[in-house]
Scaffold this active site. Structure first.
Site, PDB file in Angstrom:
ATOM      1  N   GLY A   1       0.878  -1.161   0.000  1.00  0.00           N
ATOM      2  CA  GLY A   1       0.000   0.000   0.000  1.00  0.00           C
ATOM      3  C   GLY A   1       0.918   1.212   0.000  1.00  0.00           C
ATOM      4  O   GLY A   1       1.849   1.291   0.820  1.00  0.00           O
ATOM      5  N   ALA A   2       0.664   2.125  -0.939  1.00  0.00           N
ATOM      6  CA  ALA A   2       1.628   3.210  -1.159  1.00  0.00           C
ATOM      7  C   ALA A   2       2.020   3.990   0.111  1.00  0.00           C
ATOM      8  O   ALA A   2       3.214   4.142   0.403  1.00  0.00           O
ATOM      9  CB  ALA A   2       1.095   4.145  -2.245  1.00  0.00           C
TER      10      ALA A   2
ATOM     11  N   ARG B   1      10.746  -1.152  -4.719  1.00  0.00           N
ATOM     12  CA  ARG B   1       9.579  -1.235  -5.629  1.00  0.00           C
ATOM     13  C   ARG B   1       9.510   0.085  -6.409  1.00  0.00           C
ATOM     14  O   ARG B   1       9.721   1.152  -5.830  1.00  0.00           O
ATOM     15  CB  ARG B   1       8.261  -1.454  -4.860  1.00  0.00           C
TER      16      ARG B   1
ATOM     17  N   GLN C   1      -5.181  -9.099  -2.719  1.00  0.00           N
ATOM     18  CA  GLN C   1      -5.270  -8.105  -1.634  1.00  0.00           C
ATOM     19  C   GLN C   1      -6.719  -7.816  -1.256  1.00  0.00           C
ATOM     20  O   GLN C   1      -7.022  -7.479  -0.116  1.00  0.00           O
ATOM     21  CB  GLN C   1      -4.584  -6.787  -2.043  1.00  0.00           C
TER      22      GLN C   1
ATOM     23  N   ASP D   1      -1.234   4.451  -6.549  1.00  0.00           N
ATOM     24  CA  ASP D   1       0.215   4.386  -6.271  1.00  0.00           C
ATOM     25  C   ASP D   1       0.960   5.580  -6.842  1.00  0.00           C
ATOM     26  O   ASP D   1       2.041   5.932  -6.365  1.00  0.00           O
ATOM     27  CB  ASP D   1       0.792   3.080  -6.793  1.00  0.00           C
TER      28      ASP D   1
ATOM     29  N   ASN E   1      -2.709   2.293 -10.371  1.00  0.00           N
ATOM     30  CA  ASN E   1      -3.153   1.557  -9.175  1.00  0.00           C
ATOM     31  C   ASN E   1      -3.071   0.071  -9.511  1.00  0.00           C
ATOM     32  O   ASN E   1      -2.747  -0.312 -10.651  1.00  0.00           O
ATOM     33  CB  ASN E   1      -4.570   1.984  -8.771  1.00  0.00           C
ATOM     34  N   LYS E   2      -3.364  -0.748  -8.539  1.00  0.00           N
ATOM     35  CA  LYS E   2      -3.239  -2.197  -8.677  1.00  0.00           C
ATOM     36  C   LYS E   2      -3.841  -2.712  -9.979  1.00  0.00           C
ATOM     37  O   LYS E   2      -4.887  -2.248 -10.415  1.00  0.00           O
ATOM     38  CB  LYS E   2      -3.926  -2.833  -7.464  1.00  0.00           C
TER      39      LYS E   2
HETATM   40  O1  MRU Z   1       1.024  -4.049  -4.750  1.00  0.00           O
HETATM   41  P1  MRU Z   1       0.311  -3.346  -3.651  1.00  0.00           P
HETATM   42  O2  MRU Z   1      -0.542  -4.257  -2.841  1.00  0.00           O
HETATM   43  O3  MRU Z   1       1.246  -2.499  -2.816  1.00  0.00           O
HETATM   44  O4  MRU Z   1      -0.662  -2.348  -4.400  1.00  0.00           O
HETATM   45  C1  MRU Z   1      -1.404  -1.463  -3.608  1.00  0.00           C
HETATM   46  C2  MRU Z   1      -2.412  -0.688  -4.321  1.00  0.00           C
HETATM   47  O5  MRU Z   1      -2.519  -0.739  -5.524  1.00  0.00           O
HETATM   48  C3  MRU Z   1      -3.237   0.244  -3.474  1.00  0.00           C
HETATM   49  O6  MRU Z   1      -4.486   0.465  -4.057  1.00  0.00           O
HETATM   50  C4  MRU Z   1      -2.532   1.600  -3.353  1.00  0.00           C
HETATM   51  O7  MRU Z   1      -1.213   1.448  -2.946  1.00  0.00           O
HETATM   52  C5  MRU Z   1      -3.224   2.504  -2.428  1.00  0.00           C
HETATM   53  S1  MRU Z   1      -3.044   2.072  -0.714  1.00  0.00           S
HETATM   54  C6  MRU Z   1      -3.798   3.313   0.171  1.00  0.00           C
END
Ligand code: MRU
Length: 356
Positions: A54-55, A96, A203, A244, A254-255
């Site tokens: 999560g960012a 990352r 997730q 992100d 985003n994801k």
């Molecule tokens: O690969 P991840 O699980 O870190 O990806 C996270 C996401 O895409 C979330 O939607 C994003 O980081 C927002 S968290 C507030």
């Protein structure tokens, strides 16, 4: 705005022992294990392996990682300590590539280091610790504000679809896209949340469904390919997602799978909102084309989370961890300073100038 999940604190410093305490998000929902990390390499691994994810949470963990890594330096002068600091920063920056909060937090630690010029090494190390703590504390307030602004977009009894996990465990507290849901729940909005499972790392299933259920929110888990039917059946009145990295024109990484949800939402005339702390907005990226999309190992698609492989051995895979939602599909970007609407090239810079 407290509920059992928000009390968790997935990223924090044990001040007495100078240890980073991380909730291992890869073990949820089956086990709630808190890792105790003292080495920057362990912090790098935890970020890469998505134990912390999560960012905003990645940014906070990296800030603490910089502190822990720099604290180990035996340098005796400010200048020598800065040389070691830069190595730690560069190392953690390689964990990352997509979430800009990682780089934002590392740069902020750098600025703080430079502002301490003239101080001795112990004072600089103490300042780094203070800055990391501040980054964590600010994120709580930021998420609370995002929740308040985003709730103005929603009505009681609405069905809300979300993708991946932008909840309390992805931040210091409250989450971004889930913050208005928690706030609405306190105020009796009675939302019905649809959580996409979010292949390949699940997730949505492992984290969002768990978080919301623990908090007593009405949550229904969907496979990713079911978003269209629930929209068609009129069960979804808004989509809320985290992000992100947001480019200057509003294109949002985003994801993986988020852009597909946005395309569906447009088709069914459902508003699609991105919840974005200012620390996730990167005005140096003109468009989504400038955003580096992380590619991850094939095992995440073929074997991870399965008892037996779910694909033929050695099959080729393509595993981009994020996609970019075109700005034309986004109804609004909710920041801690208010809601930005198109044209985003004009509205996003204003968000940085506004007071809450
Ligand atoms: O690969 P991840 O699980 O870190 O990806 C996270 C996401 O895409 C979330 O939607 C994003 O980081 C927002 S968290 C507030």
């Amino acid at each position: 705005m407290d509920n059992p999940v928000e009390a968790i604190q997935s990223v924090k410093l044990d001040d007495d022992n100078d240890t980073l305490i991380l909730l291992d998000q890869t073990l949820l929902p089956n086990e709630k294990v808190f890792l105790e990390l003292k080495e920057m390499k362990d912090v790098w691994d935890a970020i890469y392996e998505l134990k912390v994810r999560g960012a905003p949470a990645i940014g906070i963990a990296a800030a603490y990682g910089v502190y822990l890594g720099t604290k180990k330096s035996t340098a005796g002068t400010y200048e020598d300590l800065y040389e070691d600091f830069k190595k730690v920063k560069e190392y953690l920056a390689s964990s990352r590539p997509t979430a800009v909060n990682l780089f934002w937090a590392l740069d902020r630690m750098d600025t703080r280091f430079q502002n301490e010029k003239g101080k001795n090494v112990l004072q600089v190390k103490a300042a780094l610790k203070e800055e990391a703590e501040q980054i964590r504390a600010e994120d709580e307030e930021v998420c609370k504000s995002i929740g308040t602004h985003a709730l103005t977009l929603l009505k009681p009894e609405w069905g809300i679809l979300t993708h991946c996990n932008a909840g309390t465990i992805a931040t210091a507290k409250y989450g971004t896209a889930l913050a208005p849901i928690y706030l609405g729940q306190e105020q009796g909005y009675n939302f019905k949340v649809y959580a996409d499972e979010t292949r390949p790392l699940l997730q949505g299933a492992r984290l969002t469904a768990w978080e919301l259920q623990e908090a007593g929110v009405d949550v229904t888990l969907l496979c990713d390919n079911m978003a269209s039917i629930v929209m068609k059946e009129g069960k979804v009145q808004a989509v809320l997602v985290g992000c992100d990295r947001v480019a200057a024109n509003g294109d949002t990484a985003n994801k993986i799978g988020t852009s597909g949800v946005a395309i569906l939402a447009k088709h069914y005339n459902i508003p699609f909102y991105v919840c974005a702390p200012l620390s996730t907005i990167d005005l140096t990226c003109e468009t989504g084309e400038d955003i580096h999309i992380e590619l991850r190992p094939s095992e995440e698609v073929t074997t991870t989370w399965y008892e037996k492989p779910m694909a033929p051995k050695d099959v080729k895979t393509y595993n981009p961890a994020f996609d970019v939602t075109d700005h034309t599909l986004i109804s609004g970007i909710v920041t801690e300073n208010g809601i930005a609407y198109a044209p985003f090239n004009d509205s996003l810079p204003k968000m940085f100038q506004q007071k809450k």
